[in-house]
Design a protein around this motif. Structure first.
Motif, mmCIF file in Angstrom:
data_model
loop_
_atom_site.group_PDB
_atom_site.id
_atom_site.type_symbol
_atom_site.label_atom_id
_atom_site.label_comp_id
_atom_site.label_asym_id
_atom_site.label_seq_id
_atom_site.Cartn_x
_atom_site.Cartn_y
_atom_site.Cartn_z
ATOM 1 N N THR A 47 38.354 82.296 52.565
ATOM 2 C CA THR A 47 38.360 82.309 54.029
ATOM 3 C C THR A 47 39.773 81.924 54.471
ATOM 4 O O THR A 47 40.022 80.783 54.833
ATOM 5 C CB THR A 47 37.307 81.319 54.589
ATOM 6 N N GLY A 49 43.501 81.878 56.514
ATOM 7 C CA GLY A 49 44.075 81.981 57.844
ATOM 8 C C GLY A 49 44.789 83.315 57.959
ATOM 9 O O GLY A 49 44.967 84.033 56.969
ATOM 10 N N ARG A 51 47.911 84.034 58.501
ATOM 11 C CA ARG A 51 49.182 84.115 57.770
ATOM 12 C C ARG A 51 48.928 84.418 56.292
ATOM 13 O O ARG A 51 49.580 85.277 55.700
ATOM 14 C CB ARG A 51 49.968 82.817 57.921
ATOM 15 N N ASP A 52 47.972 83.705 55.690
ATOM 16 C CA ASP A 52 47.656 83.957 54.280
ATOM 17 C C ASP A 52 47.075 85.349 54.089
ATOM 18 O O ASP A 52 47.376 86.026 53.100
ATOM 19 C CB ASP A 52 46.680 82.905 53.750
ATOM 20 N N ARG A 79 36.115 85.418 63.165
ATOM 21 C CA ARG A 79 37.197 84.439 63.209
ATOM 22 C C ARG A 79 36.601 83.116 63.677
ATOM 23 O O ARG A 79 35.845 83.076 64.640
ATOM 24 C CB ARG A 79 38.279 84.862 64.193
ATOM 25 N N SER A 82 40.434 77.062 62.889
ATOM 26 C CA SER A 82 40.814 76.326 61.683
ATOM 27 C C SER A 82 40.638 74.832 61.929
ATOM 28 O O SER A 82 41.120 74.318 62.945
ATOM 29 C CB SER A 82 42.269 76.613 61.320
ATOM 30 N N ASP A 85 44.350 73.355 61.824
ATOM 31 C CA ASP A 85 45.406 73.836 62.710
ATOM 32 C C ASP A 85 44.753 74.254 64.020
ATOM 33 O O ASP A 85 44.027 75.257 64.058
ATOM 34 C CB ASP A 85 46.127 75.017 62.051
ATOM 35 N N GLY A 88 45.263 77.827 64.790
ATOM 36 C CA GLY A 88 44.955 78.810 63.756
ATOM 37 C C GLY A 88 43.493 79.213 63.727
ATOM 38 O O GLY A 88 42.628 78.533 64.275
ATOM 39 N N VAL A 89 43.249 80.349 63.100
ATOM 40 C CA VAL A 89 41.886 80.813 62.881
ATOM 41 C C VAL A 89 41.706 81.149 61.411
ATOM 42 O O VAL A 89 42.668 81.499 60.711
ATOM 43 C CB VAL A 89 41.533 82.057 63.735
ATOM 44 N N LEU A 90 40.478 81.037 60.955
ATOM 45 C CA LEU A 90 40.109 81.439 59.610
ATOM 46 C C LEU A 90 39.256 82.695 59.708
ATOM 47 O O LEU A 90 38.433 82.822 60.618
ATOM 48 C CB LEU A 90 39.333 80.328 58.913
#
Length: 142
Positions: A47, A49, A51-52, A79, A82, A85, A88-90
């Motif tokens: 799962t 983010g 960016r990853d 989504r 996070s 963060d 951020g979203v996962l």
């Protein structure tokens, strides 16, 4: 039967074309692009983010956002904020996305194993070892 030796470069390129062709056929059979199929494959066991996820897909952030948005509209991913963060979203698979990913994985597996059907078991084992070595060392080059 004796086959002509394509050499390493042409052999790897031709093998890549065969594999990409099979991936494209599986994706098209589910009204997906190859990159959408890759997205589902990446999300099977993680799962990430955004960016990853962009890094895994080798896409820029805006392309990744568009890809996730389209998959989200189809009900394949969701989504979530996070926990680490605030901005951020996962990204994770929905149950429908998980089912499609599993179906795609099985179909890709069948098709890729069929490519190696003409090899003996020791040859398949050696090919798996060599492919694993190439993948493991590819990130160390350059």
């Amino acid at each position: 039967m004796d086959q002509p030796d394509l050499g390493l470069v042409d052999g790897l390129a031709q093998l890549s074309f065969l594999v990409q062709g099979e991936l494209a056929r599986v994706a098209a059979g589910h009204d997906l692009s190859v990159i959408q199929l890759r997205l589902l494959g990446i999300l099977r066991d993680r799962t990430p983010g955004m960016r990853d996820l962009a890094r895994h897909l080798e896409l820029d952030k805006s392309s990744t956002t568009g890809l996730v948005t389209r998959a989200e509209r189809r009900g394949l991913v969701r989504r979530d904020p996070s926990p680490h963060d605030g901005r951020g979203v996962l990204v994770s698979l929905t149950p429908a996305g998980r089912a499609l990913a599993a179906e795609g994985e099985a179909e890709v597996g069948r098709r890729l194993l069929a490519l190696a059907a003409g090899l003996t078991e020791p040859q398949r084992s050696r090919l798996a070892q060599l492919a694993s070595l190439v993948v493991a060392t590819a990130g160390q080059v350059g």
